[in-house]
Design a protein around this motif. Structure first.
Motif, PDB file in Angstrom:
ATOM      1  N   ALA A 103      98.119  52.317  52.057  1.00 21.88           N
ATOM      2  CA  ALA A 103      97.879  51.326  51.009  1.00 21.88           C
ATOM      3  C   ALA A 103      96.910  50.286  51.529  1.00 21.88           C
ATOM      4  CB  ALA A 103      99.184  50.662  50.580  1.00 21.88           C
ATOM      5  N   GLY A 104      95.771  50.215  50.943  1.00 23.91           N
ATOM      6  CA  GLY A 104      94.777  49.209  51.286  1.00 23.91           C
ATOM      7  C   GLY A 104      94.582  48.285  50.120  1.00 23.91           C
ATOM      8  N   PRO A 105      93.644  47.344  50.237  1.00 21.29           N
ATOM      9  CA  PRO A 105      93.400  46.418  49.143  1.00 21.29           C
ATOM     10  C   PRO A 105      93.009  47.169  47.877  1.00 21.29           C
ATOM     11  CG  PRO A 105      92.266  45.699  51.119  1.00 21.29           C
ATOM     12  CD  PRO A 105      92.820  47.063  51.390  1.00 21.29           C
ATOM     13  N   GLY A 106      93.747  46.889  46.815  1.00 24.68           N
ATOM     14  CA  GLY A 106      93.424  47.469  45.532  1.00 24.68           C
ATOM     15  C   GLY A 106      93.896  48.900  45.361  1.00 24.68           C
ATOM     16  N   THR A 107      94.709  49.389  46.274  1.00 25.37           N
ATOM     17  CA  THR A 107      95.196  50.756  46.162  1.00 25.37           C
ATOM     18  C   THR A 107      96.695  50.755  45.929  1.00 25.37           C
ATOM     19  OG1 THR A 107      95.585  50.949  48.531  1.00 25.37           O
ATOM     20  CG2 THR A 107      93.420  51.619  47.736  1.00 25.37           C
ATOM     21  N   ALA A 108      97.180  51.846  45.435  1.00 25.09           N
ATOM     22  CA  ALA A 108      98.618  51.951  45.197  1.00 25.09           C
ATOM     23  C   ALA A 108      99.313  52.292  46.501  1.00 25.09           C
ATOM     24  CB  ALA A 108      98.902  53.026  44.150  1.00 25.09           C
ATOM     25  N   SER A 109     100.446  51.707  46.721  1.00 27.16           N
ATOM     26  CA  SER A 109     101.223  52.010  47.920  1.00 27.16           C
ATOM     27  C   SER A 109     102.071  53.255  47.650  1.00 27.16           C
ATOM     28  CB  SER A 109     102.093  50.810  48.290  1.00 27.16           C
ATOM     29  OG  SER A 109     103.050  50.585  47.292  1.00 27.16           O
ATOM     30  N   PRO A 110     102.620  53.856  48.696  1.00 26.46           N
ATOM     31  CA  PRO A 110     103.397  55.079  48.509  1.00 26.46           C
ATOM     32  C   PRO A 110     104.549  54.921  47.526  1.00 26.46           C
ATOM     33  CG  PRO A 110     102.959  54.721  50.848  1.00 26.46           C
ATOM     34  CD  PRO A 110     102.464  53.518  50.115  1.00 26.46           C
ATOM     35  N   THR A 153      87.830  38.589  50.110  1.00 29.99           N
ATOM     36  CA  THR A 153      87.345  38.943  51.442  1.00 29.99           C
ATOM     37  C   THR A 153      86.317  37.952  51.984  1.00 29.99           C
ATOM     38  OG1 THR A 153      85.658  40.376  50.476  1.00 29.99           O
ATOM     39  CG2 THR A 153      87.760  41.401  51.093  1.00 29.99           C
ATOM     40  N   THR A 154      85.781  37.087  51.148  1.00 30.39           N
ATOM     41  CA  THR A 154      84.779  36.120  51.602  1.00 30.39           C
ATOM     42  C   THR A 154      85.403  34.799  52.043  1.00 30.39           C
ATOM     43  OG1 THR A 154      84.401  35.261  49.362  1.00 30.39           O
ATOM     44  CG2 THR A 154      83.039  37.119  50.073  1.00 30.39           C
ATOM     45  N   TRP A 155      86.703  34.633  51.835  1.00 33.01           N
ATOM     46  CA  TRP A 155      87.348  33.354  52.092  1.00 33.01           C
ATOM     47  C   TRP A 155      87.250  32.920  53.550  1.00 33.01           C
ATOM     48  CZ3 TRP A 155      91.443  31.850  55.159  1.00 33.01           C
ATOM     49  CH2 TRP A 155      91.900  30.541  54.944  1.00 33.01           C
ATOM     50  N   THR A 167      88.916  27.709  47.951  1.00 30.18           N
ATOM     51  CA  THR A 167      90.172  28.137  47.356  1.00 30.18           C
ATOM     52  C   THR A 167      90.395  29.590  47.736  1.00 30.18           C
ATOM     53  OG1 THR A 167      89.835  26.640  45.497  1.00 30.18           O
ATOM     54  CG2 THR A 167      91.380  28.434  45.172  1.00 30.18           C
ATOM     55  N   ARG A 168      91.588  29.915  48.185  1.00 33.25           N
ATOM     56  CA  ARG A 168      91.908  31.306  48.531  1.00 33.25           C
ATOM     57  C   ARG A 168      92.495  31.983  47.300  1.00 33.25           C
ATOM     58  NH1 ARG A 168      94.398  33.983  53.859  1.00 33.25           N
ATOM     59  NH2 ARG A 168      93.688  36.054  53.297  1.00 33.25           N
ATOM     60  N   ARG A 176      82.108  33.820  41.310  1.00 33.07           N
ATOM     61  CA  ARG A 176      81.491  34.583  42.402  1.00 33.07           C
ATOM     62  C   ARG A 176      82.539  35.280  43.267  1.00 33.07           C
ATOM     63  NH1 ARG A 176      77.661  30.008  44.740  1.00 33.07           N
ATOM     64  NH2 ARG A 176      79.633  28.947  44.439  1.00 33.07           N
ATOM     65  N   VAL A 177      83.763  34.744  43.291  1.00 35.52           N
ATOM     66  CA  VAL A 177      84.843  35.383  44.049  1.00 35.52           C
ATOM     67  C   VAL A 177      85.139  36.760  43.459  1.00 35.52           C
ATOM     68  CG1 VAL A 177      87.306  35.244  44.599  1.00 35.52           C
ATOM     69  CG2 VAL A 177      85.873  33.216  44.817  1.00 35.52           C
ATOM     70  N   LEU A 178      85.201  36.855  42.132  1.00 32.64           N
ATOM     71  CA  LEU A 178      85.480  38.138  41.489  1.00 32.64           C
ATOM     72  C   LEU A 178      84.285  39.081  41.606  1.00 32.64           C
ATOM     73  CD1 LEU A 178      87.310  36.850  38.298  1.00 32.64           C
ATOM     74  CD2 LEU A 178      88.326  37.816  40.361  1.00 32.64           C
ATOM     75  N   VAL A 179      83.072  38.532  41.532  1.00 32.85           N
ATOM     76  CA  VAL A 179      81.866  39.357  41.658  1.00 32.85           C
ATOM     77  C   VAL A 179      81.771  39.949  43.061  1.00 32.85           C
ATOM     78  CG1 VAL A 179      79.333  39.305  41.625  1.00 32.85           C
ATOM     79  CG2 VAL A 179      80.618  38.124  39.842  1.00 32.85           C
ATOM     80  N   ALA A 180      82.129  39.173  44.075  1.00 38.39           N
ATOM     81  CA  ALA A 180      82.036  39.630  45.471  1.00 38.39           C
ATOM     82  C   ALA A 180      83.191  40.544  45.870  1.00 38.39           C
ATOM     83  CB  ALA A 180      81.994  38.425  46.408  1.00 38.39           C
ATOM     84  N   ASN A 181      84.231  40.615  45.067  1.00 37.86           N
ATOM     85  CA  ASN A 181      85.425  41.397  45.396  1.00 37.86           C
ATOM     86  C   ASN A 181      85.811  42.312  44.234  1.00 37.86           C
ATOM     87  OD1 ASN A 181      86.487  40.071  48.026  1.00 37.86           O
ATOM     88  ND2 ASN A 181      85.943  38.357  46.694  1.00 37.86           N
ATOM     89  N   PRO A 182      85.135  43.451  44.071  1.00 35.43           N
ATOM     90  CA  PRO A 182      85.458  44.350  42.954  1.00 35.43           C
ATOM     91  C   PRO A 182      86.932  44.755  42.851  1.00 35.43           C
ATOM     92  CG  PRO A 182      83.377  45.007  43.929  1.00 35.43           C
ATOM     93  CD  PRO A 182      83.963  43.927  44.816  1.00 35.43           C
ATOM     94  N   PRO A 183      87.660  44.988  43.953  1.00 31.12           N
ATOM     95  CA  PRO A 183      89.086  45.313  43.791  1.00 31.12           C
ATOM     96  C   PRO A 183      89.882  44.167  43.152  1.00 31.12           C
ATOM     97  CG  PRO A 183      88.350  45.971  45.968  1.00 31.12           C
ATOM     98  CD  PRO A 183      87.236  45.166  45.355  1.00 31.12           C
ATOM     99  N   LEU A 184      89.514  42.943  43.476  1.00 31.50           N
ATOM    100  CA  LEU A 184      90.149  41.774  42.876  1.00 31.50           C
ATOM    101  C   LEU A 184      89.845  41.739  41.386  1.00 31.50           C
ATOM    102  CD1 LEU A 184      91.766  39.289  43.895  1.00 31.50           C
ATOM    103  CD2 LEU A 184      89.604  38.120  44.144  1.00 31.50           C
TER     104      LEU A 184
END
Length: 186
Positions: free
Chosen positions: A10-17, A27-29, A79-80, A132-140
């Motif tokens: 399970a990574g960022p934006g993925t489903a866990s088992p 990721t830019t924070w 802001t995180r 820009r946070v959402l633009v820089a982080n497609p999984p978010l």
């Protein structure tokens, strides 16, 4: 022949088992936080050096410069932003705000010098973030966009479809530019 062994990670934006989706973070924070600390430290060093070279550095002036550097640090601290299924959280130095993204009633651009995206949910919660946070982080963006569509499908979202389309176009454009750059097609 042989058995193929697969592992689910399970990574960022993925489903866990277990089926639950992971929380995705900006990721830019970390880089922005380091920049805030660096700018504050550089300002403090410069002010102290100039005062020392002029022969005016004392305890009171040194304290004033430290206060000024601390104020700059607070202003620049990013802001995180994190998102999980059904929620978006924004954490600053002093406060934490959360909105239910699967129960959004409005999404709009705020007026002002710095462009901000303002999201409100059915419970009256409000989160204001830099788009820009959402633009820089497609999984978010994927989590937020999916839940916003859920709000629209439930007829909860009263205003904001235009803002969401504009943001989706920005994310898609930036993703396409990144893919072209990485693949050497730029």
């Amino acid at each position: 022949m042989g058995q193929q062994i697969t592992r689910s990670v399970a990574g960022p934006g993925t489903a866990s088992p277990g089926g639950a989706e992971a929380v995705v973070y900006d990721t830019t924070w970390a880089g922005e936080a380091r920049s805030a600390a660096g700018c504050s430290a550089v300002l403090l060093c410069l002010l102290l050096a100039v005062d020392a070279m002029a022969g005016n550095l004392g305890l009171a002036r040194g304290g004033l410069w430290c206060l000024l550097a601390a104020l700059l640090f607070v202003v620049l601290w990013p802001t995180r932003v994190s998102a999980g299924p059904g929620r978006l959280v924004a954490r600053g130095l002093l406060r934490r705000t959360e909105v239910r993204t699967d129960r959004l009633v409005s999404v709009r651009w705020s007026d002002g010098v710095a462009q901000r995206l303002v999201l409100r949910d059915t419970e009256g919660n409000r989160v204001e973030i830099d788009p820009r946070v959402l633009v820089a982080n497609p999984p978010l963006w994927h989590l937020v966009g999916r839940d916003a569509r859920t709000s629209r499908d439930r007829n909860v979202l009263r205003c904001g479809e235009t803002a969401l389309r504009q943001l989706a176009a920005r994310v898609d454009g930036e993703t396409a530019r990144t893919v072209c750059k990485v693949s050497g097609l730029h």
